[in-house]
Motif scaffolding. Structure first.
Motif, mmCIF file in Angstrom:
data_model
loop_
_atom_site.group_PDB
_atom_site.id
_atom_site.type_symbol
_atom_site.label_atom_id
_atom_site.label_comp_id
_atom_site.label_asym_id
_atom_site.label_seq_id
_atom_site.Cartn_x
_atom_site.Cartn_y
_atom_site.Cartn_z
ATOM 1 N N UNK A 34 26.000 136.702 41.821
ATOM 2 C CA UNK A 34 24.545 136.708 41.898
ATOM 3 C C UNK A 34 24.038 135.439 42.586
ATOM 4 N N UNK A 35 24.736 134.318 42.356
ATOM 5 C CA UNK A 35 24.341 133.040 42.942
ATOM 6 C C UNK A 35 25.278 132.625 44.077
ATOM 7 N N UNK A 36 25.857 133.603 44.746
ATOM 8 C CA UNK A 36 26.834 133.316 45.801
ATOM 9 C C UNK A 36 26.232 132.530 46.958
ATOM 10 N N UNK A 37 24.935 132.706 47.214
ATOM 11 C CA UNK A 37 24.292 132.006 48.330
ATOM 12 C C UNK A 37 23.938 130.566 47.980
ATOM 13 N N UNK A 38 24.061 130.195 46.736
ATOM 14 C CA UNK A 38 23.782 128.825 46.306
ATOM 15 C C UNK A 38 25.003 127.953 46.584
ATOM 16 N N UNK A 39 24.785 126.765 47.112
ATOM 17 C CA UNK A 39 25.888 125.850 47.359
ATOM 18 C C UNK A 39 26.404 125.243 46.068
ATOM 19 N N UNK A 40 27.728 125.119 45.951
ATOM 20 C CA UNK A 40 28.345 124.502 44.774
ATOM 21 C C UNK A 40 28.207 122.983 44.893
ATOM 22 N N UNK A 41 27.506 122.376 43.940
ATOM 23 C CA UNK A 41 27.288 120.928 43.963
ATOM 24 C C UNK A 41 28.280 120.190 43.077
ATOM 25 N N UNK A 42 28.849 120.871 42.126
ATOM 26 C CA UNK A 42 29.825 120.218 41.256
ATOM 27 C C UNK A 42 30.330 121.172 40.202
ATOM 28 N N UNK A 43 31.504 120.860 39.662
ATOM 29 C CA UNK A 43 32.096 121.653 38.599
ATOM 30 C C UNK A 43 32.625 120.712 37.517
ATOM 31 N N UNK A 44 32.598 121.173 36.276
ATOM 32 C CA UNK A 44 33.300 120.502 35.194
ATOM 33 C C UNK A 44 34.480 121.390 34.839
ATOM 34 N N UNK A 45 35.669 120.808 34.893
ATOM 35 C CA UNK A 45 36.910 121.539 34.607
ATOM 36 C C UNK A 45 37.508 121.047 33.286
ATOM 37 N N UNK A 46 38.190 121.927 32.570
ATOM 38 C CA UNK A 46 38.797 121.548 31.293
ATOM 39 C C UNK A 46 40.117 122.288 31.102
ATOM 40 N N UNK A 47 41.052 121.614 30.418
ATOM 41 C CA UNK A 47 42.346 122.225 30.097
ATOM 42 C C UNK A 47 42.780 121.751 28.715
ATOM 43 N N UNK A 48 43.133 122.682 27.815
ATOM 44 C CA UNK A 48 43.682 122.272 26.517
ATOM 45 C C UNK A 48 45.013 121.549 26.708
ATOM 46 N N UNK A 49 45.252 120.530 25.895
ATOM 47 C CA UNK A 49 46.495 119.761 25.952
ATOM 48 C C UNK A 49 47.150 119.842 24.577
ATOM 49 N N UNK A 50 48.221 120.641 24.487
ATOM 50 C CA UNK A 50 48.888 120.829 23.207
ATOM 51 C C UNK A 50 50.153 120.012 23.043
ATOM 52 N N UNK A 51 50.609 119.384 24.122
ATOM 53 C CA UNK A 51 51.824 118.573 24.075
ATOM 54 C C UNK A 51 51.791 117.601 25.244
ATOM 55 N N UNK A 52 52.618 116.567 25.145
ATOM 56 C CA UNK A 52 52.693 115.587 26.233
ATOM 57 C C UNK A 52 53.651 116.110 27.299
ATOM 58 N N UNK A 53 53.165 116.391 28.518
ATOM 59 C CA UNK A 53 54.057 116.917 29.559
ATOM 60 C C UNK A 53 55.048 115.862 30.037
ATOM 61 N N UNK A 54 56.194 116.321 30.468
ATOM 62 C CA UNK A 54 57.181 115.421 31.051
ATOM 63 C C UNK A 54 56.671 114.907 32.391
ATOM 64 N N UNK A 55 57.129 113.700 32.818
ATOM 65 C CA UNK A 55 56.737 113.204 34.142
ATOM 66 C C UNK A 55 57.096 114.193 35.238
ATOM 67 N N UNK A 56 56.195 114.353 36.199
ATOM 68 C CA UNK A 56 56.399 115.257 37.321
ATOM 69 C C UNK A 56 56.766 114.441 38.556
ATOM 70 N N UNK A 57 57.802 114.872 39.261
ATOM 71 C CA UNK A 57 58.232 114.206 40.496
ATOM 72 C C UNK A 57 58.499 112.719 40.294
ATOM 73 N N UNK A 58 58.943 112.354 39.084
ATOM 74 C CA UNK A 58 59.295 110.969 38.822
ATOM 75 C C UNK A 58 58.128 110.010 38.712
ATOM 76 N N UNK A 59 56.901 110.530 38.619
ATOM 77 C CA UNK A 59 55.717 109.675 38.548
ATOM 78 C C UNK A 59 55.492 109.210 37.105
ATOM 79 N N UNK A 60 55.406 107.898 36.926
ATOM 80 C CA UNK A 60 55.148 107.300 35.621
ATOM 81 C C UNK A 60 53.860 106.470 35.703
ATOM 82 N N UNK A 61 53.484 105.872 34.567
ATOM 83 C CA UNK A 61 52.244 105.114 34.535
ATOM 84 C C UNK A 61 52.429 103.826 33.731
ATOM 85 N N UNK A 62 51.598 102.834 34.033
ATOM 86 C CA UNK A 62 51.576 101.573 33.304
ATOM 87 C C UNK A 62 50.135 101.065 33.286
ATOM 88 N N UNK A 63 49.816 100.151 32.351
ATOM 89 C CA UNK A 63 48.451 99.606 32.305
ATOM 90 C C UNK A 63 48.098 98.843 33.579
#
Length: 301
Positions: free
Chosen positions: A125-154
């Motif tokens: 119905x609002x297809x002609x309206x331009x998308x200005x922004x979206x809020x995305x969400x995903x449930x997190x039920x467990x800590x995923x393993x590192x992907x492609x060897x990417x880790x994090x530090x402070x």
């Protein structure tokens, strides 16, 4: 034929639309408490709304709510709700209601009109309206393993100073690209928002600032706010450096955010993506992040 009758009392509408919004956000992946707070925090129902009952042959089939106000110097209309009752959808009432709302806003002098969609069924119905922004969400039920060897530090203080300047510029760029503001307004908003969100810099409570690494080399950064809603972490930024893009690190960065969310004892991760950033939208979709709500707008003739 679709008919419209403006209601004198919008109390029942406010109660009904709040319930529907809470249900929609809970279905999208927020817990009940988070969904209720998100409705309140977003102030979706704030202000004075003109509410019209939608009818067909005299029988109610739904409702539509509109208002007009000044937004950064431009008189702008808002469609705060467009709802067709079960059993009456797919008969053209949705499009008729959108057109009625646009006419009403234009008659009040509005030069543009916007809406925040929570019902995917209204996307067409609002297809002609331009998308200005979206809020995305995903449930997190467990800590995923590192992907492609990417880790994090402070993040260190020296890294924070450089990061802050880059993030403020990128934030303003995203606003301008979405079409929501001019460059000058976007820069002012960026300065104001960062000052409010990081009042104590690296030591701001409830904030996680990270450096993403692969094979011991920095490849990106992360900025997350815990307790944004009950049980929800908000990802202000999970950024892969430009020189490291195209290597599949985007999904790895999302996994970093999900690990930080789980480590904080929370169960969902949220992001905002500005309109025009199809690369990020596609990444979020492929990573299982649903659309919580979507801001759209168009100019009025």
């Amino acid at each position: 034929m679709t008919e419209f009758r403006v209601l004198e009392d919008s109390t029942a509408w406010r109660e009904d639309v709040e319930r529907r919004l809470v249900d929609a956000y809970a279905t999208a992946g927020l817990g009940a408490a988070a969904a209720q707070e998100y409705v309140t925090k977003g102030r979706a129902l704030a202000g004075d709304w003109t509410v019209a009952e939608i009818a067909d042959a005299g029988a109610r089939v739904g409702c539509v709510a509109v208002r007009v106000g000044d937004e950064r110097g431009v008189l702008t209309g808002r469609i705060g709700d467009l709802h067709i009752d079960a059993g009456h959808t797919g008969r053209g009432h949705e499009r008729a209601a959108r057109e009625w709302a646009e006419r009403w806003c234009a008659e009040q002098g509005a030069r543009r009109v916007g809406t925040r969609l929570t019902d995917p069924a209204l996307g067409e119905v609002f297809a002609a309206y331009g998308v200005r922004g979206q809020v995305r969400v995903r449930p997190v039920g467990a800590a995923p393993e590192p992907v492609d060897g990417v880790t994090e530090r402070p993040m260190t203080q020296a890294e924070y100073t450089e990061w802050l300047a880059r993030e403020q510029e990128a934030y303003a760029d995203g606003i301008v690209r979405s079409g929501a503001m001019s460059r000058a307004d976007a820069v002012r908003k960026s300065d104001q928002d960062f000052a409010e969100l990081l009042p104590e810099g690296l030591a701001t409570p409830g904030t996680t600032l990270l450096v993403l690494e692969a094979a011991g080399e920095p490849i990106g950064t992360g900025w997350l706010k815990h307790g944004y809603l009950p049980g929800v972490t908000y990802g202000y930024s999970l950024h892969v450096h430009e020189a490291q893009r195209g290597k599949g690190y985007g999904r790895a960065a999302m996994a970093v955010g999900e690990r930080a969310t789980f480590a904080a004892g929370e169960s969902a991760l949220m992001f905002t993506v500005w309109g025009g950033n199809e690369v990020a939208m596609n990444l979020y979709t492929s990573a299982g992040y649903g659309i919580l709500d979507e801001e759209r707008s168009t100019e009025l003739p």
